[in-house]
Design an enzyme around this catalytic site. Structure first.
Site, PDB file in Angstrom:
ATOM      1  N   CYS A   2       0.845  -1.182   0.000  1.00 17.84           N
ATOM      2  CA  CYS A   2       0.000   0.000   0.000  1.00 17.84           C
ATOM      3  C   CYS A   2       0.886   1.238   0.000  1.00 17.84           C
ATOM      4  O   CYS A   2       1.886   1.297   0.713  1.00 17.84           O
ATOM      5  CB  CYS A   2      -0.961   0.067   1.173  1.00 17.84           C
ATOM      6  SG  CYS A   2      -2.079  -1.317   1.268  1.00 17.84           S
ATOM      7  N   ARG A  27       4.050  -0.617  -4.651  1.00 13.61           N
ATOM      8  CA  ARG A  27       3.666  -1.123  -3.338  1.00 13.61           C
ATOM      9  C   ARG A  27       2.323  -1.835  -3.367  1.00 13.61           C
ATOM     10  O   ARG A  27       1.958  -2.519  -2.398  1.00 13.61           O
ATOM     11  CB  ARG A  27       3.596   0.026  -2.330  1.00 13.61           C
ATOM     12  CG  ARG A  27       4.859   0.840  -2.242  1.00 13.61           C
ATOM     13  CD  ARG A  27       4.681   1.991  -1.300  1.00 13.61           C
ATOM     14  NE  ARG A  27       4.636   1.538   0.071  1.00 13.61           N
ATOM     15  CZ  ARG A  27       5.698   1.347   0.829  1.00 13.61           C
ATOM     16  NH1 ARG A  27       6.895   1.583   0.345  1.00 13.61           N
ATOM     17  NH2 ARG A  27       5.577   0.936   2.066  1.00 13.61           N
ATOM     18  N   TRP A  75      -2.765  -2.746  -1.763  1.00 18.80           N
ATOM     19  CA  TRP A  75      -2.502  -4.172  -1.919  1.00 18.80           C
ATOM     20  C   TRP A  75      -3.359  -4.844  -0.854  1.00 18.80           C
ATOM     21  O   TRP A  75      -3.092  -4.717   0.345  1.00 18.80           O
ATOM     22  CB  TRP A  75      -1.024  -4.471  -1.696  1.00 18.80           C
ATOM     23  CG  TRP A  75      -0.658  -5.904  -1.936  1.00 18.80           C
ATOM     24  CD1 TRP A  75      -0.282  -6.470  -3.114  1.00 18.80           C
ATOM     25  CD2 TRP A  75      -0.616  -6.954  -0.963  1.00 18.80           C
ATOM     26  NE1 TRP A  75      -0.016  -7.803  -2.925  1.00 18.80           N
ATOM     27  CE2 TRP A  75      -0.215  -8.130  -1.627  1.00 18.80           C
ATOM     28  CE3 TRP A  75      -0.891  -7.018   0.409  1.00 18.80           C
ATOM     29  CZ2 TRP A  75      -0.073  -9.357  -0.971  1.00 18.80           C
ATOM     30  CZ3 TRP A  75      -0.757  -8.233   1.057  1.00 18.80           C
ATOM     31  CH2 TRP A  75      -0.344  -9.382   0.362  1.00 18.80           C
ATOM     32  N   ASN A 101      -1.504   2.064   5.711  1.00 22.62           N
ATOM     33  CA  ASN A 101      -0.655   0.968   5.240  1.00 22.62           C
ATOM     34  C   ASN A 101      -0.279   0.157   6.476  1.00 22.62           C
ATOM     35  O   ASN A 101       0.192   0.727   7.458  1.00 22.62           O
ATOM     36  CB  ASN A 101       0.587   1.553   4.561  1.00 22.62           C
ATOM     37  CG  ASN A 101       1.659   0.513   4.300  1.00 22.62           C
ATOM     38  OD1 ASN A 101       1.346  -0.649   4.046  1.00 22.62           O
ATOM     39  ND2 ASN A 101       2.904   0.918   4.359  1.00 22.62           N
ATOM     40  N   GLY A 102      -0.491  -1.157   6.436  1.00 21.69           N
ATOM     41  CA  GLY A 102      -0.199  -2.005   7.596  1.00 21.69           C
ATOM     42  C   GLY A 102      -1.401  -2.877   7.903  1.00 21.69           C
ATOM     43  O   GLY A 102      -2.286  -3.038   7.056  1.00 21.69           O
ATOM     44  N   GLU A 487      16.104 -18.832  -8.032  1.00 19.12           N
ATOM     45  CA  GLU A 487      15.758 -17.486  -8.472  1.00 19.12           C
ATOM     46  C   GLU A 487      15.124 -17.519  -9.873  1.00 19.12           C
ATOM     47  O   GLU A 487      14.158 -16.808 -10.139  1.00 19.12           O
ATOM     48  CB  GLU A 487      17.013 -16.602  -8.439  1.00 19.12           C
ATOM     49  CG  GLU A 487      16.843 -15.198  -8.939  1.00 19.12           C
ATOM     50  CD  GLU A 487      15.823 -14.359  -8.190  1.00 19.12           C
ATOM     51  OE1 GLU A 487      15.297 -14.801  -7.149  1.00 19.12           O
ATOM     52  OE2 GLU A 487      15.503 -13.269  -8.680  1.00 19.12           O
ATOM     53  N   LYS A 491      11.368 -16.176 -10.695  1.00 20.16           N
ATOM     54  CA  LYS A 491      11.071 -15.157 -11.719  1.00 20.16           C
ATOM     55  C   LYS A 491       9.936 -15.636 -12.619  1.00 20.16           C
ATOM     56  O   LYS A 491       9.023 -14.885 -12.934  1.00 20.16           O
ATOM     57  CB  LYS A 491      12.303 -14.851 -12.591  1.00 20.16           C
ATOM     58  CG  LYS A 491      13.417 -14.061 -11.987  1.00 20.16           C
ATOM     59  CD  LYS A 491      13.099 -12.638 -11.643  1.00 20.16           C
ATOM     60  CE  LYS A 491      12.458 -12.524 -10.317  1.00 20.16           C
ATOM     61  NZ  LYS A 491      13.119 -12.234  -9.138  1.00 20.16           N
ATOM     62  N   GLU A 494       6.559 -15.683 -10.766  1.00 20.54           N
ATOM     63  CA  GLU A 494       6.051 -14.349 -10.426  1.00 20.54           C
ATOM     64  C   GLU A 494       5.351 -13.673 -11.590  1.00 20.54           C
ATOM     65  O   GLU A 494       4.314 -13.033 -11.404  1.00 20.54           O
ATOM     66  CB  GLU A 494       7.213 -13.441  -9.974  1.00 20.54           C
ATOM     67  CG  GLU A 494       7.718 -13.713  -8.590  1.00 20.54           C
ATOM     68  CD  GLU A 494       8.886 -12.801  -8.219  1.00 20.54           C
ATOM     69  OE1 GLU A 494       8.856 -12.240  -7.122  1.00 20.54           O
ATOM     70  OE2 GLU A 494       9.831 -12.653  -9.021  1.00 20.54           O
ATOM     71  N   HIS A 510      15.500 -37.766  -6.389  1.00 20.12           N
ATOM     72  CA  HIS A 510      14.739 -38.065  -5.173  1.00 20.12           C
ATOM     73  C   HIS A 510      13.299 -37.565  -5.260  1.00 20.12           C
ATOM     74  O   HIS A 510      12.670 -37.300  -4.242  1.00 20.12           O
ATOM     75  CB  HIS A 510      15.440 -37.458  -3.952  1.00 20.12           C
ATOM     76  CG  HIS A 510      16.805 -38.013  -3.719  1.00 20.12           C
ATOM     77  ND1 HIS A 510      17.024 -39.318  -3.339  1.00 20.12           N
ATOM     78  CD2 HIS A 510      18.043 -37.464  -3.861  1.00 20.12           C
ATOM     79  CE1 HIS A 510      18.324 -39.533  -3.234  1.00 20.12           C
ATOM     80  NE2 HIS A 510      18.962 -38.428  -3.554  1.00 20.12           N
ATOM     81  N   LYS A 609       5.857  -4.972  -4.475  1.00 20.03           N
ATOM     82  CA  LYS A 609       7.310  -4.893  -4.450  1.00 20.03           C
ATOM     83  C   LYS A 609       7.835  -4.755  -3.030  1.00 20.03           C
ATOM     84  O   LYS A 609       8.904  -5.233  -2.705  1.00 20.03           O
ATOM     85  CB  LYS A 609       7.757  -3.696  -5.296  1.00 20.03           C
ATOM     86  CG  LYS A 609       9.252  -3.598  -5.385  1.00 20.03           C
ATOM     87  CD  LYS A 609       9.713  -3.398  -6.791  1.00 20.03           C
ATOM     88  CE  LYS A 609      11.177  -3.677  -6.937  1.00 20.03           C
ATOM     89  NZ  LYS A 609      11.509  -5.070  -7.156  1.00 20.03           N
TER      90      LYS A 609
HETATM   91  C1  G6P Z   1       8.543  -9.041  -2.349  1.00 23.53           C
HETATM   92  C2  G6P Z   1       9.052  -8.701  -3.727  1.00 23.53           C
HETATM   93  C3  G6P Z   1      10.274  -9.555  -4.053  1.00 23.53           C
HETATM   94  C4  G6P Z   1      11.323  -9.366  -2.991  1.00 23.53           C
HETATM   95  C5  G6P Z   1      10.785  -9.653  -1.583  1.00 23.53           C
HETATM   96  C6  G6P Z   1      11.755  -9.206  -0.516  1.00 23.53           C
HETATM   97  O1  G6P Z   1       8.014 -10.318  -2.337  1.00 23.53           O
HETATM   98  O2  G6P Z   1       8.039  -8.901  -4.700  1.00 23.53           O
HETATM   99  O3  G6P Z   1      10.793  -9.172  -5.310  1.00 23.53           O
HETATM  100  O4  G6P Z   1      12.398 -10.222  -3.239  1.00 23.53           O
HETATM  101  O5  G6P Z   1       9.579  -8.918  -1.369  1.00 23.53           O
HETATM  102  O6  G6P Z   1      11.858  -7.810  -0.585  1.00 23.53           O
HETATM  103  P1  G6P Z   1      13.102  -6.972  -0.122  1.00 23.53           P
HETATM  104  O7  G6P Z   1      12.725  -5.553  -0.471  1.00 23.53           O
HETATM  105  O8  G6P Z   1      13.231  -7.168   1.356  1.00 23.53           O
HETATM  106  O9  G6P Z   1      14.283  -7.438  -0.866  1.00 23.53           O
END
Ligand code: G6P
Length: 614
Positions: A2, A27, A75, A101-102, A487, A491, A494, A510, A609
């Site tokens: 948010c 956000r 969000w 926000n929170g 990773e 990606k 996501e 396994h 994000k």
């Molecule tokens: C969210 C974002 C990710 C990020 C994660 C940790 O899930 O979408 O891209 O890796 O938070 O965020 P940070 O800002 O602590 O790296």
């Protein structure tokens, strides 16, 4: 999560608020809203499901005048994304409007009590309980707004950054925070508030960061006053921030994510500037110089992080253990905080975060601090909460990352971890001179090698078209490439919504091998791996079951490249630096598959994000 913006001053509030919201959309972007007040306190509230652009369309023909206002991009946590649940929420009497926000964790009790007193709720949100509580206390006590806020916030359990306007005080803007970020910008006869300083930096370079438990009261005539919940005046430092931080454009790229993938060579150069000296082949981190003894005497490093940053942490563990011979653990911050972890005052806790605001990582730091550990932060967002509460740290200097799927922040984090491990190893004497100099030299050449990997973009775009059919993907890697496999899978999940899993390559037999058939794409990172022969066996095992292998190999590889269905070559480098190169084709593959599937790459569904709630 948010985004909040507020404005009080001489300008029209609406464009300031909506421009600010656009810079905070990373956000959250499932709904947006704005509340505007005229000089007599008449409130106009506009809310719409979707992005800020949808709100602008909705409000296009409405009265948007007013020099005071608050706005929000959401969000969803409590209640589905829709206009009814969008912020601002207005209290039953119509006196107060709030954005938040929170999470107000005790909202069910607050709501039940207020409903018993006759309050009728309009939304399913936790936030509405707070604004109705404020309304109720104001009606009962007839106190001033700040006193009402103090009473209400003392009854709240949870995390909040809030902005409030009060119909009875149309010359004032109020804000408060606990565990969620909020910055106050001070201009000439005007005030701004925002979840980060980017929207503020377009107008002023003077920023105050609210601390937990503080309430800010702003008025053009009276200035800024900050008090705590017990009404003690709080002194506040005015920080100077660079102007126009938030005006990031796509620079000719179709999406921010692609732009950020292509920025990686420059980001790594910026990250190394003043730290890596190619002339005498040395690495020097100022934080290691300043806290040398504390870092060298560490009994153990514990890395805490979430998401992509946690994957960087897995690489950091291997670097610290192999180069520095220091025991290292990597823990999800969300698990760490509730696991009653054994923490010694000789431990160093490394917190990795792109945003510097992730709620779980912040909580993990607080816990480790209480137990006396030394906290080292690796962050991207300058001036965010984590760098402000850590004992030492290094910024990655990647610049604003807008695409929700993290790319350049990951390679920046890995680069800082490499430099940290090299500098500590040198100080500890756990690395020999030849290996040290060779690795520093190889690190210095990484930006150029990244550029050559980026030339594969067109070919990967064509490759992506073949794989849009896939419902699942497997990613495999060993050693330093195992976190890269995780990773790469993250990606793809996501942004394309294709189910993908990363595994250590040897674990395939396994379980995951049962999934392999002629429809299963398997991405295998073979480049620069000491266990190449064993990975070759994995490739054979996959091909024997008709799986479709996409292999990331070192330039000139003539073994796996003959067996795999597709190979993507990356330049040769030191094994510990391979992730900086091998992750790039995986970022591009995920990007192009998502584009082929018509997905909103920069703002994937359900994600945000910056995750400022648990
Ligand atoms: C969210 C974002 C990710 C990020 C994660 C940790 O899930 O979408 O891209 O890796 O938070 O965020 P940070 O800002 O602590 O790296």
């Amino acid at each position: 999560m948010c985004g909040i913006v507020g404005y009080l001053g001489y300008r029209d509030a609406y464009p300031v608020l909506t421009d600010g919201l656009k810079q905070l959309e990373y956000r959250g972007y499932d709904s947006a809203g704005v509340a505007l007040s005229d000089d007599r306190g008449n409130l106009r509230v506009y809310k719409e499901k979707g992005k800020v652009a949808d709100l602008e369309n909705y409000a296009a023909d409405k009265d948007k005048s007013g020099h005071l206002g608050i706005a929000h991009t959401r969000w969803a946590t409590h209640g589905e994304p829709c206009a009814r649940n969008a912020h601002p929420h207005v209290s039953a009497s119509g006196r107060f409007a709030i954005v938040h926000n929170g999470i107000i964790e005790n909202y069910p009790v607050l709501r039940t009590n207020l409903e018993a007193k006759g309050y009728v709720f309009q939304s399913s949100t936790d936030t509405e309980a707070l604004v109705q509580l404020i309304d109720y206390i104001a009606a009962q006590t007839a106190s001033d707004t700040v006193s009402v806020l103090q009473t209400a916030l003392k009854m709240v359990v949870g995390a909040y950054a809030v902005a409030l306007i009060d119909r009875n005080s149309p010359d004032r803007l109020y804000a408060a925070r606990k565990s969620s970020p909020l910055a106050v910008g001070i201009g000439e006869s005007e005030f701004f508030i925002a979840s980060d300083m980017n929207p503020i930096s377009c107008y002023t370079d003077k920023v105050v960061y609210l601390e937990d438990g503080e309430i800010a009261e702003m008025s053009c005539a009276g200035g800024l006053r900050i008090v705590n919940l017990d009404n003690a005046e709080c002194s506040h430092e005015i920080h100077k921030v660079p102007k126009n931080l938030g005006m990031v454009q796509k620079g000719g790229f179709e999406h921010f994510m692609l732009k950020e993938i292509f920025e990686q060579p420059d980001c790594i150069r910026d990250c190394m500037r003043g730290r890596v000296n190619p002339g005498d082949k040395t690495v020097t981190l100022s934080s290691v110089r300043e806290f040398r003894d504390r870092l060298l005497s560490a009994g153990r490093f514990i890395i805490v992080a979430c998401g992509t940053s946690w994957h960087a942490g897995l690489i950091g563990k291997q670097l610290l253990e192999s180069l520095c011979r220091i025991p290292a653990e990597v823990v999800y911050a969300s698990e760490f905080r509730y696991s009653n972890p054994v923490i010694h005052d000789t431990d160093v806790v490394v917190a990795i975060s792109q945003s510097g605001e992730t709620a779980d990582t912040l909580a993990a730091i607080e816990l480790a601090k209480q137990k006396g550990a030394f906290i080292y932060g690796i962050c991207n967002a300058v001036g965010s909460s984590i760098p402000r509460i850590t004992d030492a740290g290094s910024y990655i200097h990647a610049g604003p990352e807008i695409g929700v799927a993290s790319t350049k922040a990951f390679t920046g984090q890995v680069a800082v971890l490499v430099m940290l491990a090299l500098d500590l190893a040198r100080e500890k004497g756990t690395i020999d001179d030849i290996c040290y100099a060779r690795t520093v030299e190889a690190l210095d050449s990484i930006p150029d090698k990244m550029k050559s990997v980026l030339k594969e973009n067109g070919r990967i775009a064509s490759l992506a078209k073949i794989f849009t059919y896939a419902r699942n993907f497997i990613y495999l890697g060993r050693g330093y490439s195992y976190p890269v496999a995780l990773e790469g899978a993250l990606k793809l999940k996501e942004i394309s919504y294709i189910h993908a899993e990363g595994y250590p390559a040897a674990e395939m037999k396994h379980g995951p091998i049962a999934l392999i058939d002629d429809e299963m794409p398997v991405v295998i990172i073979a480049a620069g791996n000491a266990l190449y022969d064993k990975i070759l066996n994995n490739v054979q095992e996959i091909k024997a079951r008709k799986g479709r292998v996409i292999a990331i190999v070192t330039e000139g590889d003539d073994v796996i490249s003959k067996i795999a269905d597709t190979v993507i070559e990356i330049p040769q480098t030191e094994e510990c630096l391979t992730p900086l190169l091998s992750v790039i084709p995986l970022q591009m593959l995920a990007y192009h598959i998502a584009v082929c599937k018509g997905k909103d790459v920069d703002r994937p569904r359900n994600l945000a994000k910056s995750v400022t709630v648990e």
